[in-house]
Design a protein around this motif. Structure first.
Motif, PDB file in Angstrom:
ATOM      1  N   ALA A 141      59.399  29.013  30.654  1.00  0.00           N
ATOM      2  CA  ALA A 141      58.022  29.503  30.528  1.00  0.00           C
ATOM      3  C   ALA A 141      57.799  30.118  29.147  1.00  0.00           C
ATOM      4  O   ALA A 141      58.546  30.999  28.731  1.00  0.00           O
ATOM      5  CB  ALA A 141      57.725  30.534  31.607  1.00  0.00           C
ATOM      6  N   LEU A 143      55.735  32.411  28.140  1.00  0.00           N
ATOM      7  CA  LEU A 143      54.896  33.296  28.943  1.00  0.00           C
ATOM      8  C   LEU A 143      54.147  34.367  28.137  1.00  0.00           C
ATOM      9  O   LEU A 143      53.711  35.370  28.699  1.00  0.00           O
ATOM     10  CB  LEU A 143      55.750  33.950  30.048  1.00  0.00           C
ATOM     11  CG  LEU A 143      57.103  34.572  29.673  1.00  0.00           C
ATOM     12  CD1 LEU A 143      56.990  35.755  28.755  1.00  0.00           C
ATOM     13  CD2 LEU A 143      57.855  34.933  30.943  1.00  0.00           C
ATOM     14  N   ARG A 146      51.007  35.994  29.424  1.00  0.00           N
ATOM     15  CA  ARG A 146      51.111  36.911  30.564  1.00  0.00           C
ATOM     16  C   ARG A 146      51.202  38.367  30.127  1.00  0.00           C
ATOM     17  O   ARG A 146      50.958  39.270  30.931  1.00  0.00           O
ATOM     18  CB  ARG A 146      52.340  36.560  31.406  1.00  0.00           C
ATOM     19  CG  ARG A 146      52.301  35.185  32.047  1.00  0.00           C
ATOM     20  CD  ARG A 146      53.419  35.066  33.070  1.00  0.00           C
ATOM     21  NE  ARG A 146      53.740  33.693  33.379  1.00  0.00           N
ATOM     22  CZ  ARG A 146      54.762  33.309  34.121  1.00  0.00           C
ATOM     23  NH1 ARG A 146      55.581  34.231  34.623  1.00  0.00           N
ATOM     24  NH2 ARG A 146      55.006  32.033  34.357  1.00  0.00           N
ATOM     25  N   THR A 175      48.640  28.786  29.820  1.00  0.00           N
ATOM     26  CA  THR A 175      48.824  29.325  31.173  1.00  0.00           C
ATOM     27  C   THR A 175      50.066  30.210  31.300  1.00  0.00           C
ATOM     28  O   THR A 175      50.112  31.079  32.167  1.00  0.00           O
ATOM     29  CB  THR A 175      48.955  28.192  32.206  1.00  0.00           C
ATOM     30  OG1 THR A 175      50.156  27.449  31.961  1.00  0.00           O
ATOM     31  CG2 THR A 175      47.743  27.258  32.142  1.00  0.00           C
ATOM     32  N   ARG A 177      52.755  29.240  32.520  1.00  0.00           N
ATOM     33  CA  ARG A 177      53.408  28.886  33.785  1.00  0.00           C
ATOM     34  C   ARG A 177      54.804  28.320  33.545  1.00  0.00           C
ATOM     35  O   ARG A 177      55.172  27.915  32.445  1.00  0.00           O
ATOM     36  CB  ARG A 177      52.564  27.857  34.544  1.00  0.00           C
ATOM     37  CG  ARG A 177      52.594  26.445  33.967  1.00  0.00           C
ATOM     38  CD  ARG A 177      52.018  25.448  34.984  1.00  0.00           C
ATOM     39  NE  ARG A 177      51.976  24.076  34.519  1.00  0.00           N
ATOM     40  CZ  ARG A 177      53.004  23.232  34.590  1.00  0.00           C
ATOM     41  NH1 ARG A 177      54.174  23.628  35.062  1.00  0.00           N
ATOM     42  NH2 ARG A 177      52.881  21.976  34.182  1.00  0.00           N
ATOM     43  N   ASN A 178      55.590  28.287  34.625  1.00  0.00           N
ATOM     44  CA  ASN A 178      56.922  27.695  34.563  1.00  0.00           C
ATOM     45  C   ASN A 178      56.837  26.180  34.439  1.00  0.00           C
ATOM     46  O   ASN A 178      56.040  25.539  35.135  1.00  0.00           O
ATOM     47  CB  ASN A 178      57.729  28.029  35.822  1.00  0.00           C
ATOM     48  CG  ASN A 178      58.282  29.439  35.815  1.00  0.00           C
ATOM     49  OD1 ASN A 178      58.683  29.943  34.779  1.00  0.00           O
ATOM     50  ND2 ASN A 178      58.309  30.064  36.977  1.00  0.00           N
TER      51      ASN A 178
END
Length: 269
Positions: A141, A143, A146, A175, A177-178
Motif C-alpha cells: 500500500a 498509503l 491515509r 486511494t 488501498r492494498n
C-alpha cells in the motif's frame, strides 16, 4: 574510505555478504520493521557506499519476521514531523528522496524480497528496487493519502506509473488501498510470486552476481536514463554503452568460453 562488505556492521539493519550478494534485512519485527530517521540515514549511506564497491555484485532487501516494512515509524517519525517547521520538513523529505536516489544510482541490481506488510516507505523501497519477488501474503500500500499526504512521495509519481501504468498507479496513490500479491503480479509490479521469497531472491542475486557486473551496471543506468530521451537519442546512448561493454575483459571471456563450449566465468572487469 574504501567500503568493505565483509566487515560492514550497520546499527539499524542487518547485513550479510556471501557469494557476491549483500542482503539487507530490516530488523524491527515486533513493529513490522518500520523506518526511523536513523535507519533512513544509514540505508541511504549504505547504498551510496555500494557505488564504489566492486565486491558486491547484487543486493537483496528484505524484512524480518514475516513482514517487509510498515513504512515510517508512527511515533519516531510521524509524530515529530507534526512539530517541525518547513525547513525541518524539507530536510526530511530530501533525505528520504536521497534513499531512492542512492538505490537507483548504485550500480548493483537490487532485488526486493517481500512478504506480509509492505506499506508507505516500505512500498517505495520495493518500488525503487530493480526486481521484486513477493510471497502470496504480500499486501502493498502506498498509503500516504491515509495520513493526509499526497501520493507524490520519494519519486512514486514518476516511478510507479512506469512499472504498472498510469491508471493503476493513480488508483493506488489516490486511494492508498492494498494491492494484493496477485494484482501486483498481474500488473507487473512483482516479477514473480514465491512461497520461499528470501531463498528465491538470494538465488536470483547469486545468478546476477555470476554475470558481467559492468554490463549489469550499464543496463541499470540505461533503463533509467532512456525514459528521458527520444528513441533516436536512446539508440545513440545504447550504441556508446554497448561499445564500452565490448571493451571489457568479461566480453572477451564470454567469447572465449563460447568458442571452447563452456560457461563463462565473469570477473567484473
Amino acid at each position: 574510505m574504501t567500503f568493505d562488505p565483509t566487515t560492514f556492521a550497520p546499527t539499524h539493519f542487518l547485513w550479510e555478504f556471501a557469494d557476491g550478494v549483500a542482503t539487507i534485512t530490516l530488523n524491527r519485527p515486533e513493529r513490522k520493521n518500520p523506518l526511523t530517521f536513523d535507519s533512513y540515514d544509514e540505508l541511504r549511506d549504505a547504498f551510496h557506499a555500494l557505488d564504489k564497491c566492486r565486491a558486491v555484485k547484487a543486493v537483496v532487501v528484505t524484512g524480518a519476521g514475516g513482514n517487509f516494512c510498515s513504512g515510517g515509524d508512527v511515533h519516531e517519525i510521524i509524530g515529530p514531523l507534526t512539530k517541525m517547521n518547513e525547513r525541518g520538513l524539507l530536510d526530511f523529505t530530501h533525505m528520504t528522496g536521497d534513499l531512492v536516489r542512492a538505490m537507483r544510482s548504485c550500480p548493483q541490481p537490487i532485488v526486493a524480497a517481500v512478504e506480509g506488510v509492505c506499506a508507505g516507505a516500505g512500498a517505495i523501497i520495493a518500488m525503487a528496487s530493480d526486481l521484486r519477488i513477493a510471497a502470496p501474503s504480500a499486501k502493498t500500500a502506498f498509503l500516504f493519502v491515509r495520513v493526509g499526504l499526497s501520493g507524490a512521495d520519494m519519486g512514486a509519481c514518476a516511478i510507479l506509473p512506469r512499472i504498472i501504468g498510469q491508471g493503476r498507479a493513480a488508483e493506488l496513490l489516490f486511494t492508498g488501498r492494498n494491492m494484493t500479491a496477485d494484482e501486483g503480479f498481474a500488473w507487473g509490479f512483482w516479477n514473480r510470486l514465491s512461497e520461499n521469497v528470501l531463498a528465491d531472491a538470494q538465488s536470483l542475486g547469486r545468478e546476477l552476481a555470476r554475470g558481467p557486473s559492468i554490463a549489469h551496471a550499464v543496463t541499470k543506468k540505461q533503463l533509467d536514463a532512456e525514459w528521458h530521451v527520444s528513441i533516436e537519442q536512446a539508440i545513440e546512448m545504447e550504441a556508446r554503452a554497448q561499445a564500452h561493454c565490448m571493451q571489457t575483459r568479461d566480453f572477451h571471456r564470454a567469447y572465449e568460453a563460447f568458442a571452447a563450449k563452456r560457461m563463462p566465468e565473469f570477473q567484473g572487469d
